[in-house]
Design an enzyme around this catalytic site. Structure first.
Site, PDB file in Angstrom:
ATOM      1  N   GLU A 131       0.786  -1.245   0.000  1.00  0.00           N
ATOM      2  CA  GLU A 131       0.000   0.000   0.000  1.00  0.00           C
ATOM      3  C   GLU A 131       0.817   1.295   0.000  1.00  0.00           C
ATOM      4  O   GLU A 131       0.534   2.212   0.770  1.00  0.00           O
ATOM      5  CB  GLU A 131      -0.962  -0.008   1.204  1.00  0.00           C
ATOM      6  CG  GLU A 131      -1.893  -1.202   1.214  1.00  0.00           C
ATOM      7  CD  GLU A 131      -2.828  -1.238   2.423  1.00  0.00           C
ATOM      8  OE1 GLU A 131      -2.671  -0.408   3.334  1.00  0.00           O
ATOM      9  OE2 GLU A 131      -3.736  -2.096   2.432  1.00  0.00           O
TER      10      GLU A 131
ATOM     11  N   GLU B  70      -5.848 -11.168  -0.965  1.00  0.00           N
ATOM     12  CA  GLU B  70      -6.705 -10.968   0.217  1.00  0.00           C
ATOM     13  C   GLU B  70      -8.185 -10.989  -0.174  1.00  0.00           C
ATOM     14  O   GLU B  70      -8.977 -10.182   0.304  1.00  0.00           O
ATOM     15  CB  GLU B  70      -6.354  -9.633   0.903  1.00  0.00           C
ATOM     16  CG  GLU B  70      -4.888  -9.495   1.234  1.00  0.00           C
ATOM     17  CD  GLU B  70      -4.528  -8.217   1.989  1.00  0.00           C
ATOM     18  OE1 GLU B  70      -5.430  -7.552   2.531  1.00  0.00           O
ATOM     19  OE2 GLU B  70      -3.332  -7.883   2.024  1.00  0.00           O
TER      20      GLU B  70
END
Ligand code: GLA
Length: 364
Positions: free
Chosen positions: A160, A272
């Site tokens: 991220e 995920e």
């Protein structure tokens, strides 16, 4: 009712108490159904590898796993320099090895769940100097990757780093983490370089959410090209893929991006995956998993896996974020609420979404 369940109910044992019993309707497993296509697995916890029912479920269904939290810096190195706690992570890794389940490592560098002592120093704004933070990054990555060398085959090196579409502190799409502010954009290449030094055989990934966003994708492509130009290994992109039954409308942009990443010589992991029953990921819209919602979710899962299967030359793993609905992070984030985003329900029973995922493999 099977003979066994009838027998058990006579002696007063409910079949649901034996979470690991295979469901009657499906003899196979996810790993079996996908073995010609790609690895399939879930994020798991140290507790789940101690409990017989969840141990059996994991071993039966999956051939890849990731630690949901146990390999994050705040879990491994919370106390201070050189003070590592590998107990929980090793328990997961040892279990996985004993069941021939491959481990992803998640995640070496992130702005959340960090070892916050690393960010303290006597430089400007109370951060460490560039030299000190570079040394901390090097030591952490070398020590962790070396510890798991040969046992973790792929690492999310950086998580991220980009936030071009969000209203968060950023500079040209670069999230303003302490890593960025002290080290500049080069922190990503440093992290990949250090990880490769520690384990030249490990596959190294950049991991992010909303990778279907064209602006984020452009930043990811630029990163790949920059690392490739400098001969710094990057082997794959991780697409977190936290979706809902309504968002995004379809997976065509993600598919296009997976293909473009594949064309640059990298692989893709879905890292995920979950599909919330709340149409808006940020809201609490429902209080139960109605049959209609579960069917809708099953169709979404089927579409998603059909997409991944079309791209199987470029997709080498799909990992769900959690073992079953009860432990999903979406029940507590962004607020406490009901959700049921995974393939197994609270009793570890296969849901309609599970059957849709098996069906996708059979049809593609
Ligand atoms: C991000 C992280 C994961 C996890 C999820 C939510 O996607 O990469 O490690 O923390 O958020 O739980």
């Amino acid at each position: 009712m099977s003979k066994l369940s009838a027998l058990l109910s006579i002696v007063g044992i409910a079949i649901s108490g034996l979470g690991a019993m295979p469901d009657a309707e499906a003899a196979s497993s996810l790993a079996e159904a996908y073995k010609q296509h790609f690895l399939i697995g879930a994020a798991i916890t140290p507790g789940q590898v101690l409990v017989p029912a969840t141990r059996k479920l994991i071993a039966r269904e999956f051939n890849i796993a990731v630690a949901e939290n146990a390999m994050k810096p705040e879990s491994l190195n919370r106390e201070g320099p050189g003070q590592y706690n590998f107990e929980n992570a090793d328990r997961i890794v040892d279990f996985a090895r004993s069941r021939h389940i491959k481990m992803r490592g998640h995640t070496l560098v992130w702005h959340q769940q960090a070892a916050t002592w690393m960010f303290a120093g006597d430089g400007p704004e109370g951060y460490p100097s560039k030299e000190v933070l570079t040394e901390r990054l090097r030591t952490y990555i070398h020590d962790i990757v070396t510890h798991f060398k040969g046992r973790v085959f792929a690492w999310d090196v950086v998580n991220e780093a980009f936030a071009p579409d969000e209203n968060v502190p950023q500079e040209n799409g670069w999230r303003q983490t302490v890593w960025y502010r002290v080290l500049g954009p080069e922190y990503i290449e440093l992290a990949f370089k250090f990880a490769h030094e520690a384990d030249p055989d490990a596959l190294l990934f950049y991991n992010d959410y909303n990778t279907e966003s064209p602006r984020k994708h452009a930043m990811i492509l630029a990163l790949i090209k920059q690392l490739q130009a400098k001969n710094i290994p990057i082997h794959g992109i991780g697409h977190q893929s936290h979706y809902t039954i309504a968002q995004p409308r379809d997976f065509s942009l993600l598919e296009q991006h997976i293909e473009e990443i594949g064309n640059l010589g990298l692989t893709n992991h879905i890292t995920e995956l979950d599909i919330s029953l709340n149409r808006n990921l940020m809201r609490a819209e429902i209080d139960e998993a109605s049959p209609a919602l579960l069917q809708e979710q099953a169709r979404r899962y089927e579409n998603f896996f059909a997409m991944a299967l079309r791209q199987k030359n470029y997709v080498s793993a799909v990992v769900m974020w959690g073992l079953n609905d009860e432990v999903s992070w979406l029940r507590s984030w962004p607020i406490a609420r009901f959700d049921a985003p995974l393939l197994f329900n609270e009793a570890n029973k296969r849901k309609p979404a599970y059957r849709a995922v098996i069906k996708a493999a059979a049809q593609n």
